[in-house]
Design an enzyme around this catalytic site. Structure first.
Site, PDB file in Angstrom:
ATOM      1  N   LYS A  20       0.789  -1.235   0.000  1.00 40.22           N
ATOM      2  CA  LYS A  20       0.000   0.000   0.000  1.00 40.22           C
ATOM      3  C   LYS A  20       0.822   1.287   0.000  1.00 40.22           C
ATOM      4  O   LYS A  20       0.340   2.343   0.422  1.00 40.22           O
ATOM      5  CB  LYS A  20      -1.009   0.038   1.170  1.00 40.22           C
ATOM      6  CG  LYS A  20      -1.808  -1.199   1.414  1.00 40.22           C
ATOM      7  CD  LYS A  20      -2.282  -1.901   0.177  1.00 40.22           C
ATOM      8  CE  LYS A  20      -3.386  -1.203  -0.578  1.00 40.22           C
ATOM      9  NZ  LYS A  20      -3.745  -2.021  -1.798  1.00 40.22           N
TER      10      LYS A  20
ATOM     11  N   HIS B 246       6.648  -7.272  -2.584  1.00 42.25           N
ATOM     12  CA  HIS B 246       6.541  -6.641  -1.259  1.00 42.25           C
ATOM     13  C   HIS B 246       7.554  -7.283  -0.307  1.00 42.25           C
ATOM     14  O   HIS B 246       7.537  -6.996   0.892  1.00 42.25           O
ATOM     15  CB  HIS B 246       5.148  -6.832  -0.665  1.00 42.25           C
ATOM     16  CG  HIS B 246       4.065  -6.052  -1.346  1.00 42.25           C
ATOM     17  ND1 HIS B 246       4.248  -4.782  -1.840  1.00 42.25           N
ATOM     18  CD2 HIS B 246       2.755  -6.358  -1.585  1.00 42.25           C
ATOM     19  CE1 HIS B 246       3.112  -4.354  -2.368  1.00 42.25           C
ATOM     20  NE2 HIS B 246       2.201  -5.281  -2.232  1.00 42.25           N
TER      21      HIS B 246
ATOM     22  N   SER C 111      -4.119   2.898   4.827  1.00 41.70           N
ATOM     23  CA  SER C 111      -4.427   2.292   3.532  1.00 41.70           C
ATOM     24  C   SER C 111      -4.477   0.761   3.654  1.00 41.70           C
ATOM     25  O   SER C 111      -5.367   0.101   3.095  1.00 41.70           O
ATOM     26  CB  SER C 111      -3.367   2.730   2.505  1.00 41.70           C
ATOM     27  OG  SER C 111      -3.641   2.177   1.260  1.00 41.70           O
TER      28      SER C 111
END
Ligand SMILES: Nc1ncnc2c1ncn2[C@@H]1O[C@H](COP(=O)(O)OS(=O)(=O)O)[C@@H](OP(=O)(O)O)[C@H]1O
Length: 309
Positions: free
Chosen positions: A61, A122, A152
Site C-alpha cells: 500500500k 513486497h 491504507s
C-alpha cells in the site's frame, strides 16, 4: 496480451472461488507471509531475473501500482493504448504471489513474458531472491509515511478477502507496530532497502514526493532507467497516472479482481490516493502512542520522511 488474457485472469480467479478464504500467515525467516507464498518460497527464491528486468519493491500500500503504471508508460513512450493491453497484475507480475489454482502465480506469468519485465514485490530486502542483485536489475523502492500506510493497509485488509481479518482499527495499529501484518514490519522494510540503496543502486522514492510533484519524480525514474522521453510525453504520463485517471482505468483499478476477492462494497482498491488521510483515523491518543513508538523503532535512521504530523 489483451482482452482475452484479461478475461482469463479474472476467470481464473472466479474458478478458484471455492478455495478463496482469508489465508493464514506463516512466518518465513520471521516474516509473516500468506500460506500460499510461504509454501512456495523455495521456487520464489530460485527465480533468476534478466538483467534488463525492472524491479519495483514496496511495503504493501505504499504506491506500487502507481509506480508500475509510470514505469510501463515510460518504457512505451507514453503509449496509453498499449499500456491498456492487460490489467496491472498481468502486465507487471507480482513476484512472490501464489494463490489457489487455476490463478496463475507471479512466476508462471513471468515465465511467459519477454524481458524487460516490470516485476512487483513486497518482500523485505533480506527475502529478495539474490538473483536480482547478481543480475544488477534496476530496482525502484517506494516508501510511504507510516501513518497513511497503515490506514491504507487497514482498508485494504477489510476488502481483500484473502488477507487475514484486520479486526478493529485500534488493534490493527498495534499489529502494524509489532510487524504482525503480511510482509512483516513496515519499520524494518523501509530501513532494509534504505541501508542497501547505494550498494545495490536502488532508486528510493517517496509516495509524498510523487504526489507533490509527479513530473519531477517521473523524470527521476526516467533518468534512472536510462530512458529519454519528450516533455510532452512526460506531461501525458503525469495525466495518465493521476489518481482520477488510474481509478477510472479498468486496466489499473483492479476491477479485474472479482468482488468475491476484492469486496468493493467495503472499500475500493483506488480508495483516496491522498497524503494525510491518517488524520481521519488516528485519535490524538493513538497518534501520541504511535509517534512515541515510531521514535524508538526509527531511532538513528536518516530516511527523509516528511514529518509524521
Ligand atoms: N495514481 C495514484 N495517485 C495517488 N495514489 C494512488 C495512485 N494509484 C494508487 N494509489 C494509492 O496507493 C494505494 C495502493 O497502494 P499499492 O498500489 O502499493 O497497493 S498494493 O500493495 O500493490 O496492493 C492506495 O492508497 P489509499 O487510497 O490511501 O488506500 C491507492 O489509492
Amino acid at each position: 496480451m489483451s482482452e482475452q488474457e484479461e478475461v482469463s485472469y479474472s476467470e481464473a480467479i472466479q474458478k478458484a472461488n471455492d478455495s478463496i478464504s482469508r489465508f493464514p500467515l506463516i512466518p518465513i525467516r520471521g516474516i509473516p507471509l500468506m500460506n500460499y507464498i510461504a509454501n512456495n518460497f523455495d521456487s520464489i527464491q530460485a527465480f533468476r531475473p534478466d538483467p534488463s528486468d525492472i524491479f519495483i519493491a514496496t511495503y504493501p500500500k505504499a504506491g506500487t501500482t502507481w509506480t508500475q503504471e509510470i514505469v510501463d508508460l515510460l518504457l512505451h513512450n507514453g503509449d496509453a493504448e498499449f499500456c491498456k493491453r492487460a490489467p496491472t497484475p498481468v502486465r507487471s507480475p507480482f513476484l512472490e504471489m501464489f494463490s489457489p489454482p487455476p490463478i496463475p502465480s507471479g512466476l508462471e506469468l513471468l515465465s511467459k513474458m519477454v524481458p524487460p519485465r516490470i516485476i512487483k514485490t513486497h518482500l523485505p530486502f533480506q527475502l529478495v531472491p539474490t538473483g536480482f542483485w547478481e543480475s544488477k536489475c534496476k530496482t525502484i523502492y517506494v516508501a510511504r509515511n507510516a501513518k497513511d500506510n497503515v490506514v491504507s493497509y487497514f482498508h485494504f485488509d477489510k476488502m481483500n478477502l484473502t488477507q487475514p481479518e484486520p479486526g478493529p482499527w485500534d488493534g490493527y495499529v498495534h499489529k502494524f507496530m509489532r510487524g504482525e501484518l503480511s510482509w512483516g514490519s513496515w519499520y524494518d522494510h523501509v530501513k532494509g532497502y534504505w541501508a542497501e540503496r547505494e550498494k545495490r543502486n536502488i532508486l528510493y522514492l517517496f509516495f509524498e514526493d510523487i504526489k507533490e510533484n509527479p513530473q519531477r519524480e517521473i523524470e527521476r525514474i526516467m533518468r534512472y532507467l536510462d530512458l529519454s522521453v519528450s516533455d510532452e510525453v512526460i506531461s501525458q504520463i503525469v495525466e495518465l497516472t493521476s489518481f482520477k485517471s488510474m481509478k477510472e482505468n479498468p486496466m489499473t483499478n483492479y476491477s479485474c479482481v472479482p468482488a468475491t476477492v476484492f469486496d468493493n462494497s467495503v472499500s475500493s482498491f483506488m480508495r483516496k490516493g491522498e497524503v494525510g488521510d491518517w488524520k481521519n483515523h488516528f485519535t490524538p491518543e493513538q497518534s501520541k502512542m504511535f509517534e512515541e513508538d515510531y521514535e524508538k523503532q526509527m531511532k538513528g535512521v536518516d530516511i527523509p520522511f516528511r514529518s509524521l504530523i
